[in-house]
Design an enzyme around this catalytic site. Structure first.
Site, PDB file in Angstrom:
ATOM      1  NE  ARG A  41      -4.162  -2.106   1.619  1.00 27.21           N
ATOM      2  CZ  ARG A  41      -5.053  -2.672   2.428  1.00 27.21           C
ATOM      3  NH1 ARG A  41      -4.972  -2.469   3.738  1.00 27.21           N
ATOM      4  NH2 ARG A  41      -6.017  -3.427   1.950  1.00 27.21           N
TER       5      ARG A  41
ATOM      6  CG  HIS B 240      -4.438  -1.321  -7.575  1.00 32.12           C
ATOM      7  ND1 HIS B 240      -3.288  -1.875  -8.075  1.00 32.12           N
ATOM      8  CD2 HIS B 240      -4.154  -0.016  -7.376  1.00 32.12           C
ATOM      9  CE1 HIS B 240      -2.354  -0.954  -8.178  1.00 32.12           C
ATOM     10  NE2 HIS B 240      -2.849   0.176  -7.761  1.00 32.12           N
ATOM     11  CD  GLU B 241      -2.297  -4.188  -3.271  1.00 33.86           C
ATOM     12  OE1 GLU B 241      -2.685  -4.596  -2.167  1.00 33.86           O
ATOM     13  OE2 GLU B 241      -1.637  -4.891  -4.051  1.00 33.86           O
ATOM     14  N   GLY B 242      -7.328  -2.221  -2.226  1.00 29.29           N
ATOM     15  CA  GLY B 242      -8.325  -1.718  -1.293  1.00 29.29           C
ATOM     16  C   GLY B 242      -8.802  -0.338  -1.677  1.00 29.29           C
TER      17      GLY B 242
END
Length: 600
Positions: free
Chosen positions: A297, A440-442
């Protein structure tokens, strides 16, 4: 002028603000004095400018094609990644005993950013490989590390992360991919994975997929998820590649941006057995995956910063050279046009970009130093605090840049006007590339739920209160500098409102009401954190100006820092108070909105 990095700004953050030379005092980083780190940054800049940047427009226009069950990629990607591998960048952050160069994570982050700014789509293959290798090195068995890590760190084999599925998306507890244990100790993987970046290509000799799947009979939901290493081609114990592992490319997703990175729907076990190796213990896959989320992140947030930096560099250069219009006090229509940077609103848009980019870059690199400090922490109490602080800031470092640096890309396009909307300049591509970082990645919303529902609530606000105290120490130091007192008071007020709002949310027993505006809370907290980073930068700049031993160019640099700090404090920080007040009121406007109001 480089279009992939502002080295004066980067040096300021790394060596003046964060003092990363202090890491050399630990044996792990003993080889990395300032000279060694600058050599690595120089190499990254050179390769990014000569190998990655020249092909960026081409790999965007000629996106990957699905042909005869495989992928055809645009030319030049293999050469660029070959140069990256030859220079050792795949191995840069890994321990020496694994075959790595054992560099600080913050140095790896800074160097990687230049490649991302030059060409996000191509850099993604390296980013994903390093993330997969990081996961393997943390939790894989010695046998698996010996077999798979060397070619990954050499850049001969690439890696992916296979999490989402067509029906599940971000709801990982609903995945259906299964893993059946065979008599040989290997697992048979069966299912489909969607949105897999780098999931199919022929650049590398092999692809090492990190796959989330469920072992039948395990706990329901996310507690039953396990992690598996699943190679595209099977690998013998001696590292020799043999036959295909029955992973079928079902299709490519056609994307708004980052087009040179393949994005795939993959089927496992469709036409024969797909063999996988269990990573760690059964049913702990999500826990393992979240272990690498801090680094991943940070990487996504920094990628957003670098896409915005690219836009800012082009917009700033354009504004200085594009002559159009006259100063507001010039009445003579025959007077020569002035560069558009002479117009106040152009400077406002450039200031908005500078404030977002340089504030977010400082945050990303600060969080990367926390990764390094945590890795070498020598006592449990220090390690616990560093882990808690990094965990608290991780949702911010991912989401704030992806929101506000994307906004910076918008302003960059606006500075160029109609030209910014065309392919004559890379501004529209940088905007499209950056838009994925919000997802992406949350997503933004998931990060907000993580912050309020987990990070703040888990220890009843203890880490948040400790962060507020840390930021207040900076405010106190700034208050002793006359030029900073007014803006420091604004941050102090924000910290007070943040504390009050946090207490209100923690005291709310209605979980739905507490989380209803979690995204707003996250965004406001992000403003406060970035405001803190800007105040820290301003202190360094003010002290350098007071010392008065620099060149005229040096003074202009530090005065520019002070101006950007004033902008952020006066134009952006007050927005945090507005959003926090809304959160503390436990407003239910969105929560109570009936679904029927949104059309048929």
């Amino acid at each position: 002028m480089s279009m992939v990095v502002d080295r004066r700004e980067l040096d300021f953050v790394l060596f003046e603000l964060l003092d990363i030379e202090r890491l050399q005092s630990h044996p792990r980083f003993a080889s990395y004095d300032r000279n060694a780190m600058c050599q690595i940054l120089d190499a990254a800049q050179r390769i990014a400018e000569t190998e990655f940047l020249p092909i960026a427009a081409r790999v965007d226009a000629d996106e990957p094609r699905f042909v005869d069950g495989g992928v055809v990629l645009p030319a030049g990607i293999d050469q660029a990644l070959g140069a990256y591998a030859q220079a050792g960048f795949f191995a840069l952050p890994f321990k020496a005993e694994l075959g790595g160069l054992q560099a600080p994570w913050v140095l790896h982050t800074a160097a990687s950013g230049m490649f991302t700014c030059a060409n996000t789509a191509v850099t993604n293959y390296a980013f994903l490989t390093i993330a997969a290798a990081n996961l393997l090195s943390a939790f894989g068995s010695e046998e698996l590390k010996a077999r798979f890590l060397p070619p990954m760190l050499e850049g001969r084999w690439f890696g992916t992360m296979c999490l989402s599925e067509p029906q599940a998306g971000s709801s990982l507890g609903d995945i259906r991919t299964t893993a059946m244990l065979g008599d040989d100790g290997l697992y048979r993987i069966r299912g489909s994975k969607m949105w897999i970046s780098g999931g199919e290509q022929e650049i590398s000799e092999n692809i090492v997929h990190m796959v989330l799947a469920k072992i039948p009979g395990g706990p329901a939901g996310s507690k039953g998820i396990s992690l598996f290493l699943v190679p595209k081609r099977r690998v013998l114990a001696d590292g020799c590649i043999v036959e295909a592992n029955n992973i079928a490319l079902a299709g490519l997703n056609h994307k708004m941006g980052q087009r040179g990175t393949t994005n795939c729907l993959l089927n496992f076990g469709e036409a024969g057995e797909t063999l996988g190796y269990l990573i760690g213990e059964p049913h702990r896959g999500l826990e393992y995956m979240f272990h690498m989320m801090n680094e991943a992140r940070i990487g996504v947030g920094h990628a957003s910063v670098m896409a915005a930096l690219g836009g800012y560099l082009y917009a700033s250069d354009y504004a200085k050279t594009r002559a159009q219009g006259r100063r507001i006090d010039q009445k003579d229509p025959l007077a020569a046009p002035v560069p558009i940077i002479e117009h106040a609103d152009i400077r406002r848009m450039l200031m908005a970009q500078k404030a977002a980019v340089e504030g977010a870059q400082a945050l990303c690199l600060y969080c990367a130093t926390l990764v390094d400090e945590l890795a070498v922490a020598e006592d449990a109490e220090t390690a616990e605090w560093l882990a808690a602080l990094l965990g608290l800031l991780t949702p911010v470092v991912k989401s704030w840049p992806s929101e506000h640096c994307l906004e910076a890309n918008k302003w960059a396009i606006q500075v160029l006007g109609g030209y910014g909307y065309t392919r004559d300049y890379p501004l529209e591509r940088l905007y499209r590339d950056n838009r994925l970082n919000h997802i992406h990645e949350g997503t933004f919303g998931i990060q907000g739920m993580d912050l309020v529902g987990r990070k703040v609530s888990a220890d009843k606000g203890r880490t948040m209160r400790r962060f507020v105290n840390l930021a207040h120490e900076t405010v106190t130091a700034a208050g002793k500098i006359e030029r900073l007192a007014e803006e420091a008071a604004i941050l102090s007020e924000c910290l007070g409102v943040l504390s009050e709002t946090t207490d209100t949310l923690l005291g709310c027993s209605d979980l739905a009401a507490r989380l209803a505006n979690a995204t707003l809370y996250l965004d406001a907290f992000g403003h406060v954190v970035v405001g803190w980073m800007w105040l820290r930068q301003a202190i360094v700049a003010a002290e350098a100006i007071a010392a008065g031993d620099g060149s005229e160019a040096g003074r202009e640099f530090y005065e520019g820092k002070m101006a950007a700090y004033r902008y952020f404090s006066r134009y952006e920080l007050p927005l945090a108070i507005t959003r926090l007040r809304l959160c503390s009121a436990l407003d239910r406007t969105c929560l109570d909105a009936p679904p029927t109001m949104f059309g048929c």
